[in-house]
Design a protein around this motif. Structure first.
Motif, PDB file in Angstrom:
ATOM      1  N   THR A 327      34.147  36.970 -23.316  1.00 42.23           N
ATOM      2  CA  THR A 327      35.420  37.635 -23.571  1.00 42.23           C
ATOM      3  C   THR A 327      35.344  39.100 -23.161  1.00 42.23           C
ATOM      4  N   LEU A 328      36.466  39.605 -22.677  1.00 47.00           N
ATOM      5  CA  LEU A 328      36.581  41.007 -22.278  1.00 47.00           C
ATOM      6  C   LEU A 328      37.746  41.634 -23.015  1.00 47.00           C
ATOM      7  N   LEU A 350      43.906  39.399 -14.167  1.00 46.08           N
ATOM      8  CA  LEU A 350      43.342  40.691 -14.548  1.00 46.08           C
ATOM      9  C   LEU A 350      43.499  41.685 -13.409  1.00 46.08           C
ATOM     10  N   ARG A 352      42.874  46.237 -12.820  1.00 45.47           N
ATOM     11  CA  ARG A 352      42.100  47.307 -13.436  1.00 45.47           C
ATOM     12  C   ARG A 352      42.707  48.655 -13.101  1.00 45.47           C
ATOM     13  N   TYR A 357      40.659  47.067 -18.110  1.00 46.81           N
ATOM     14  CA  TYR A 357      41.334  45.874 -17.612  1.00 46.81           C
ATOM     15  C   TYR A 357      42.726  45.723 -18.211  1.00 46.81           C
ATOM     16  N   ASP A 377      42.957  34.278 -14.032  1.00 42.75           N
ATOM     17  CA  ASP A 377      41.589  34.783 -14.082  1.00 42.75           C
ATOM     18  C   ASP A 377      40.985  34.525 -15.455  1.00 42.75           C
ATOM     19  N   MET A 396      41.846  40.318 -26.418  1.00 46.27           N
ATOM     20  CA  MET A 396      40.646  39.795 -25.773  1.00 46.27           C
ATOM     21  C   MET A 396      41.057  38.661 -24.832  1.00 46.27           C
ATOM     22  N   ILE A 399      37.092  34.860 -19.740  1.00 50.57           N
ATOM     23  CA  ILE A 399      37.131  34.771 -18.278  1.00 50.57           C
ATOM     24  C   ILE A 399      36.876  33.337 -17.814  1.00 50.57           C
TER      25      ILE A 399
END
Lengths: 413, 413
Positions: A327-328, A350, A352, A357, A377, A396, A399
């Motif tokens: 997770t990002l 995503l 940037r 992000y 994504d 969150m 990916i």
């Protein structure tokens, strides 16, 4: 059977039943991404002797108390040589990176810090600390030292280490055998004749690809028609595998059909609903030898269920410690509506900017629109208790396949 | 030939020469992670007709101006049926998700909003907007509409779409043929007899795994010994491939050996040094048909060079738009020393706290220590101009193989 579970409880339930399923011995060349089921020890010291870390000259540091100093070159040593001589005072040996340091020397001087004087004479321009630029015998690995433990995932670096200790065969966790079955009279198989009124079977293939992406080659059992006999026969066939994925047949009316058939075949059902969207109607059952996931007929729902429940189970069975999609943290590019009561997964792309992000939904989130999954994504996680997210909110994302690569090079110069 | 380049210029140089290398037609079942080299159009409307989005009752919305309302059930329609009747006023049809909506009806009422009255009669408790819970013919895809363009990476969702339009075979970018050669008299092959004084060839296998991780099965050419004849013969063999990776033979003294041999074989060298660490001595050359990367003999250096230069080149040749490892913002758990003049890649493990990802170097960063690479989740990028980073500083990392998964489930409930 609990009819309906929160997603985290459904995950725990599935993982409890998805234990590693034995080991096998395979060729090192086929071992990438497998999980070691043995401890691996070094069969040697590495480096095997003191070796030079640089191209240069092996010297006695004591000779360099006053520099520049001119030394007599008495040997030329390259990697793979076994130098037999002993270097005396005011002597040195020309030496290559990785070459054994000869007896009598204690230090390596880089070629950049020297100057040629004659064919057999070099001028050293710097003094040096004893031991500099020598890699010691056994510095990386000592004979019989444990270098890799059971449970280690074999990545390229690990595979290099296995080659270094000459493990030409390795014992790894077995991969589960997986079967995939679609169900429904409305479905047209990939090689069936075209029928404008039918719906092509996308699920079997999307699921196949998700299984392949985990390193497993699944068996496609085709399409079960909506008759008790056909369904029973195909389900029975599927239960011969470690894991059976059935897509379709989880909506209300059809339950009465799939569930009793599975139960007649000895499947104990653990849940039949999960508080998630898409993917709410997902069921899980087990026999002594097999696990069955009944996934929604809708391709997006089926794929999201796979990511949340099936993929962690398959990875657990293969012995991985890492079971879940990374997770990002992201910011939302636009608002996302939500009513509490279930976790929602929104397909996003995503991008940037300077602040990190940014996640933008991939257009229609209707669970019929497989393009929204193909373009995604990542899956944005809208938590159970959320009353909706605003543009700019933090969230969150998980990916998805392919997202471990990106278009720009991270501003490397 | 430019002797020495900054990393971003070396990347540009490599990518300029690494063009997609043709197309091939393959089975859909083998197409995951390939890149489409054709436009794909839909062969049908999808859905093929107006279908129900829910299990419930297909009704005429005008019959529900006053609710509750009792309607006569005149049909029972499931997915795959072709209903021929026309539903009249005060009538309805029981309908399953995915089933065709019958003539005369314009709306679907979910089963939850109804109540059984008799075997052929249902009470509808809610009024509804015309068209509710009907998915329209062609809503997802229209016949002949372009659904996927050339250049699309085939992920599981894409593969599902290809199955949906019955693309049983697809034209994709060809994968380059890759050969791997190690060089050095000191090296012991994986199947050679044990010799305590030799260094086992780890590079060939670590590079093999890095190539495999990109979806390509490389050919291992073994070890070239330090004689002009053996080197020449093995290099010549390697130049038959689209890409040749040579590890070892890039340190100063050996240059005189590999470089003239490559040049004699018609290779035009483009650079021989890159301002990066590890991996400084890396060279790149081309012939009309082949690309050669000379990678450092040191396994960590060789692997880092591969990630920065070879992987983007191979991905470019396969037609991917995403060439580079995804980068994540992190905070440093400890200080990292650096002198300006080159980009440095520090092997790190990732952990997470409330403020995001934390990067910790994996112990010894000596380029001899392959374990530091095997344990790494990511490569920390220390920029060219940096004078060192302090604990707590922000930085970027490139995530490595396996790091697309993690141990916890992202706190899903």
């Amino acid at each position: 059977m609990k009819n309906s579970l929160p997603l985290n409880e459904a995950q725990s339930c599935v993982l409890q039943h998805a234990m590693p399923s034995g080991t096998e011995q395979i060729d090192l060349l086929q071992s990438l991404e497998r999980v070691l089921a043995q401890e691996v020890r070094s069969n040697r010291d590495h480096p095997p002797c003191d070796i030079s870390a640089m191209d240069g000259y092996a010297v006695r540091a004591a000779d360099l108390n006053i520099v520049p100093a001119q030394l007599l070159i008495v040997a030329d040593i390259k990697a793979g040589d076994l130098p037999m001589l002993t270097v005396q005072a005011r002597q040195c040996a020309r030496i290559m990176t990785g070459a054994p340091v000869p007896q009598g020397t204690d230090t390596v001087i880089r070629v950049e810090d020297t100057q040629a004087v004659a064919a057999d004479k070099v001028q050293i321009n710097v003094s040096a600390q004893t031991g500099k630029d020598i890699r010691r015998r056994g510095e990386n690995l000592r004979t019989d030292e444990v270098v890799l433990t059971a449970g280690t995932e074999i990545n390229p670096g690990t595979l290099g280490i296995l080659a270094m200790v000459k493990a030409a065969e390795v014992t790894v966790q077995r991969r589960p055998r997986v079967a995939i079955l679609s169900s429904g009279d409305e479905l047209e198989g990939l090689h069936d004749a075209f029928d404008a009124n039918k719906i092509p079977d996308a699920n079997s293939y999307a699921l196949m690809a998700q299984v392949q992406a985990l390193g497993i080659q699944p068996t496609l059992l085709g399409i079960a028609r909506d008759t008790p006999d056909d369904l029973r026969e195909k389900l029975q066939q599927g239960l011969q595998y470690d894991v059976l994925l059935v897509s379709g047949g989880t909506s209300v009316g059809v339950h009465d059909f799939v569930r009793p058939t599975l139960e007649q075949l000895g499947v104990q059902m653990h849940f039949w609903r999960v508080h998630m969207r898409p993917g709410h109607p997902v069921a899980f059952g087990t026999t002594a030898a097999s696990k069955v996931f009944c996934l929604p007929g809708n391709p997006v729902s089926s794929m999201v269920c796979f990511e949340q429940l099936v993929a962690p189970a398959l990875r657990n069975m293969m012995g991985y410690a890492r079971l879940f999609r990374r997770t990002l943290p992201v910011r939302l590019a636009q608002a996302v509506a939500h009513r509490p009561g279930h976790v929602e997964f929104v397909r996003v792309v995503l991008s940037r900017d300077a602040d990190g992000y940014l996640a933008t939904p991939t257009g229609s989130q209707s669970s019929g629109v497989l393009l929204s999954m193909a373009r995604a994504d990542a899956l944005l996680i809208v938590p159970n208790e959320s009353k909706g997210l605003a543009a700019g909110d933090q969230a969150m994302v998980q990916i998805l396949n392919g997202t471990e690569f990106e278009q720009d090079n991270g501003s490397i110069v």
